[in-house]
Design a protein around this motif. Structure first.
Motif, PDB file in Angstrom:
ATOM      1  N   ILE A   1       0.839  -1.200   0.000  1.00 44.16           N
ATOM      2  CA  ILE A   1       0.000   0.000   0.000  1.00 44.16           C
ATOM      3  C   ILE A   1       0.874   1.251   0.000  1.00 44.16           C
ATOM      4  N   VAL A   2       1.917   1.248   0.825  1.00 46.42           N
ATOM      5  CA  VAL A   2       2.832   2.398   0.883  1.00 46.42           C
ATOM      6  C   VAL A   2       3.461   2.642  -0.479  1.00 46.42           C
ATOM      7  N   ASP A   3       4.006   1.597  -1.068  1.00 49.32           N
ATOM      8  CA  ASP A   3       4.691   1.746  -2.356  1.00 49.32           C
ATOM      9  C   ASP A   3       3.730   2.223  -3.444  1.00 49.32           C
ATOM     10  N   SER A   4       2.535   1.644  -3.467  1.00 53.98           N
ATOM     11  CA  SER A   4       1.563   2.012  -4.503  1.00 53.98           C
ATOM     12  C   SER A   4       1.077   3.452  -4.320  1.00 53.98           C
ATOM     13  N   ALA A   5       0.834   3.828  -3.064  1.00 51.16           N
ATOM     14  CA  ALA A   5       0.331   5.178  -2.803  1.00 51.16           C
ATOM     15  C   ALA A   5       1.384   6.235  -3.133  1.00 51.16           C
ATOM     16  N   ILE A   6       2.631   5.967  -2.768  1.00 52.79           N
ATOM     17  CA  ILE A   6       3.708   6.918  -3.078  1.00 52.79           C
ATOM     18  C   ILE A   6       3.877   7.047  -4.594  1.00 52.79           C
ATOM     19  N   ASP A   7       3.824   5.911  -5.305  1.00 53.55           N
ATOM     20  CA  ASP A   7       3.951   5.942  -6.764  1.00 53.55           C
ATOM     21  C   ASP A   7       2.782   6.695  -7.394  1.00 53.55           C
ATOM     22  N   PHE A   8       1.573   6.463  -6.835  1.00 57.73           N
ATOM     23  CA  PHE A   8       0.387   7.160  -7.346  1.00 57.73           C
ATOM     24  C   PHE A   8       0.524   8.675  -7.171  1.00 57.73           C
ATOM     25  N   LYS A   9       0.977   9.084  -5.974  1.00 58.69           N
ATOM     26  CA  LYS A   9       1.124  10.518  -5.719  1.00 58.69           C
ATOM     27  C   LYS A   9       2.184  11.120  -6.639  1.00 58.69           C
ATOM     28  N   LYS A  10       3.270  10.389  -6.842  1.00 58.15           N
ATOM     29  CA  LYS A  10       4.332  10.881  -7.729  1.00 58.15           C
ATOM     30  C   LYS A  10       3.813  11.078  -9.145  1.00 58.15           C
ATOM     31  N   ARG A  11       3.041  10.125  -9.644  1.00 58.53           N
ATOM     32  CA  ARG A  11       2.496  10.221 -10.994  1.00 58.53           C
ATOM     33  C   ARG A  11       1.444  11.340 -11.073  1.00 58.53           C
ATOM     34  N   LEU A  12       0.648  11.451 -10.018  1.00 59.86           N
ATOM     35  CA  LEU A  12      -0.399  12.467 -10.007  1.00 59.86           C
ATOM     36  C   LEU A  12       0.204  13.866 -10.066  1.00 59.86           C
ATOM     37  N   LEU A  13       1.304  14.071  -9.360  1.00 64.68           N
ATOM     38  CA  LEU A  13       1.917  15.395  -9.287  1.00 64.68           C
ATOM     39  C   LEU A  13       3.110  15.530 -10.243  1.00 64.68           C
ATOM     40  N   ASP A  14       3.126  14.725 -11.276  1.00 65.78           N
ATOM     41  CA  ASP A  14       4.188  14.799 -12.282  1.00 65.78           C
ATOM     42  C   ASP A  14       4.311  16.238 -12.797  1.00 65.78           C
ATOM     43  N   GLU A  15       5.539  16.736 -12.855  1.00 66.68           N
ATOM     44  CA  GLU A  15       5.782  18.134 -13.217  1.00 66.68           C
ATOM     45  C   GLU A  15       5.566  18.442 -14.704  1.00 66.68           C
ATOM     46  N   ARG A  16       5.469  17.409 -15.512  1.00 64.76           N
ATOM     47  CA  ARG A  16       5.320  17.651 -16.943  1.00 64.76           C
ATOM     48  C   ARG A  16       4.047  18.446 -17.245  1.00 64.76           C
ATOM     49  N   GLY A  17       4.197  19.407 -18.179  1.00 59.90           N
ATOM     50  CA  GLY A  17       3.045  20.236 -18.558  1.00 59.90           C
ATOM     51  C   GLY A  17       2.534  21.070 -17.407  1.00 59.90           C
ATOM     52  N   HIS A  18       3.487  21.519 -16.532  1.00 59.79           N
ATOM     53  CA  HIS A  18       3.066  22.313 -15.359  1.00 59.79           C
ATOM     54  C   HIS A  18       2.003  21.563 -14.552  1.00 59.79           C
ATOM     55  N   ARG A  19       2.343  20.307 -14.265  1.00 56.34           N
ATOM     56  CA  ARG A  19       1.445  19.438 -13.492  1.00 56.34           C
ATOM     57  C   ARG A  19       0.081  19.300 -14.174  1.00 56.34           C
ATOM     58  N   TYR A  20       0.134  18.992 -15.459  1.00 58.88           N
ATOM     59  CA  TYR A  20      -1.103  18.892 -16.245  1.00 58.88           C
ATOM     60  C   TYR A  20      -2.049  17.845 -15.656  1.00 58.88           C
ATOM     61  N   ALA A  21      -1.501  16.662 -15.283  1.00 52.33           N
ATOM     62  CA  ALA A  21      -2.359  15.594 -14.766  1.00 52.33           C
ATOM     63  C   ALA A  21      -3.097  16.053 -13.518  1.00 52.33           C
ATOM     64  N   ALA A  22      -2.376  16.680 -12.597  1.00 50.21           N
ATOM     65  CA  ALA A  22      -2.991  17.127 -11.351  1.00 50.21           C
ATOM     66  C   ALA A  22      -4.043  18.186 -11.621  1.00 50.21           C
ATOM     67  N   ARG A  23      -3.720  19.126 -12.523  1.00 50.05           N
ATOM     68  CA  ARG A  23      -4.672  20.205 -12.818  1.00 50.05           C
ATOM     69  C   ARG A  23      -5.927  19.669 -13.504  1.00 50.05           C
ATOM     70  N   ALA A  24      -5.725  18.713 -14.405  1.00 48.42           N
ATOM     71  CA  ALA A  24      -6.872  18.156 -15.117  1.00 48.42           C
ATOM     72  C   ALA A  24      -7.801  17.405 -14.167  1.00 48.42           C
ATOM     73  N   ILE A  25      -7.210  16.632 -13.273  1.00 45.44           N
ATOM     74  CA  ILE A  25      -8.026  15.876 -12.312  1.00 45.44           C
ATOM     75  C   ILE A  25      -8.651  16.812 -11.283  1.00 45.44           C
TER      76      ILE A  25
END
Length: 216
Positions: free
Chosen positions: A63-87
């Motif tokens: 759970i720890v590993d998956s959650a940390i990986d999920f947060k990292k992907r969610l807050l990916d800096e590419r496109g000025h955090r496009y994924a986070a902003r879109a969600i």
């Protein structure tokens, strides 16, 4: 394994103890107390298990590993955090920040639980499970329902086999555990009962995360 104290099981237990000792036994309360005692046994055998602790550690580690990986992907800096902003745009105002805070709390909780399962079982029984059940859990059930102290009776020298231990409680413990699918001898029950009352432990001290209150 599910166990039910049906009418036949109840009668066999009473017959083993002796009808004259069961005059004031409330059947419904007695059955509830037996089921509660069995639930306690199953719970603490599980918590005393090192393999169970390892399984829980692996669960929370994943759970720890998956959650940390999920947060990292969610807050990916590419496109000025496009994924986070879109969600975040699909959330009501301020709710996305609350979600991230909750995710951080979940990660920290999972880390804590992972560590809590890194030292073997959560509790440590001081004697083998069957002896613990017979000497620390069932005595209270017997005393509450039969109104007598759980003890080892002195053998009657005038009877055959007078060297064998006996008594209402020993017969009760053997009968109850037999109904639950656990074989135990009167001698083992007697020894365990004496050990508990003398404060003698039957297992070496083992590492654990939590300490166990008496009777649990």
């Amino acid at each position: 394994m599910c166990w039910v104290c049906d009418a036949a099981a109840y009668e066999r237990i009473i017959a083993a103890v002796g009808e004259r000792y069961a005059v004031n036994v409330d059947r419904d309360r007695f059955v509830v107390d037996l089921l509660t005692a069995r639930a306690k046994l199953l719970t603490f055998v599980t918590l005393d298990s090192d393999s169970g602790a390892r399984a829980r550690k692996e669960l929370f580690s994943g759970i720890v590993d998956s959650a940390i990986d999920f947060k990292k992907r969610l807050l990916d800096e590419r496109g000025h955090r496009y994924a986070a902003r879109a969600i975040a745009s699909t959330f009501p105002a301020t709710h996305f920040e609350g979600f991230l805070a909750a995710l951080d709390r979940a990660i920290e909780a999972a880390k804590t639980l992972k560590e809590e399962n890194s030292c073997g079982g959560w509790v440590r029984l001081e004697r083998p499970p069957k002896e613990w059940f017979a000497a620390e859990i069932l005595p209270e059930v017997f005393e509450l329902n039969f109104g007598r102290r759980a003890k080892v009776s002195r053998p009657d020298p005038s009877k055959a086999g007078a060297n064998a231990v006996d008594g209402p409680y020993l017969r009760f413990a053997v009968a109850v555990m037999g109904e639950m699918g656990m074989s135990i001898s009167p001698e083992t029950v007697a020894r365990a009962l004496k050990d508990v009352r003398a404060g003698r432990k039957r297992r070496k001290r083992r590492p654990t995360t939590l300490s166990r209150p008496r009777g649990w």
